[in-house]
Design an enzyme around this catalytic site. Structure first.
Site: not given
Ligand code: AMW
Length: 146
Positions: A86, A97, A99, A101
């Site tokens: 995303q 940041h 990432h 999935h």
């Molecule tokens: W994104 O909506 O920015 O594409 O996805 C953010 C992801 O990071 C989500 O799957 C969420 O569950 C995960 N997440 C958020 N904070 C943390 C954290 N502190 N440790 C691990 N995963 C996290």
């Protein structure tokens, strides 16, 4: 020496949640996984958007996503994988940041295409897991992801 914490936007990811690292990237278990085995692959450098990544960072991220995806699909007895980014808040990015999935998928998990999107995007509504639970999952993955 391995880092104690890794930066994930404003969050600090404890090393016990991280199950694989390379020079430029790290892979870690999810605080609120959409499915068993839903993990994240991230550049060590805090790049907000895909456009901010170097060619080396992009290459490493996808090589790790491929490797980790293959191994987690097998470990979780899944039969497909979902890879997703995303890229920006309007696309649903909640942590600024980059990432990837990686989500192992089974037969019954995604009966409809619409469910796909929901499962992936609504992770903020799930409950946070404990550090211990996440460390246990990462310990398992460290045994076979290398
Ligand atoms: W994104 O909506 O920015 O594409 O996805 C953010 C992801 O990071 C989500 O799957 C969420 O569950 C995960 N997440 C958020 N904070 C943390 C954290 N502190 N440790 C691990 N995963 C996290």
């Amino acid at each position: 020496m391995a880092a104690e914490y890794y930066d994930f936007g404003p969050y600090k990811i404890h090393h016990s949640s991280v199950f694989y690292t390379t020079d430029l990237s790290f892979a870690f278990v999810n605080l609120r996984p959409a499915m068993p085995g839903h993990v994240l692959i991230c550049p060590k450098r805090e790049a907000k958007r895909v456009a901010d990544l170097t060619a080396d960072e992009i290459t490493e991220l996808w090589i790790i996503a491929q490797k980790v995806g293959k191994q987690l699909e097998s470990y979780h007895k899944a039969s497909s994988l979902r890879f997703g980014i995303q890229d920006g808040p309007q696309a649903g990015q909640t942590v600024p940041h980059v990432h990837i999935h990686v989500i192992p998928c089974r037969n019954a998990d995604y009966a409809k295409n619409d469910d796909n999107y929901e499962n992936f995007a609504l992770d903020k509504e799930r409950k946070d897991r404990s550090l211990e639970e996440m460390a246990q999952e990462a310990d398992e993955y460290r045994k076979f992801v290398f």
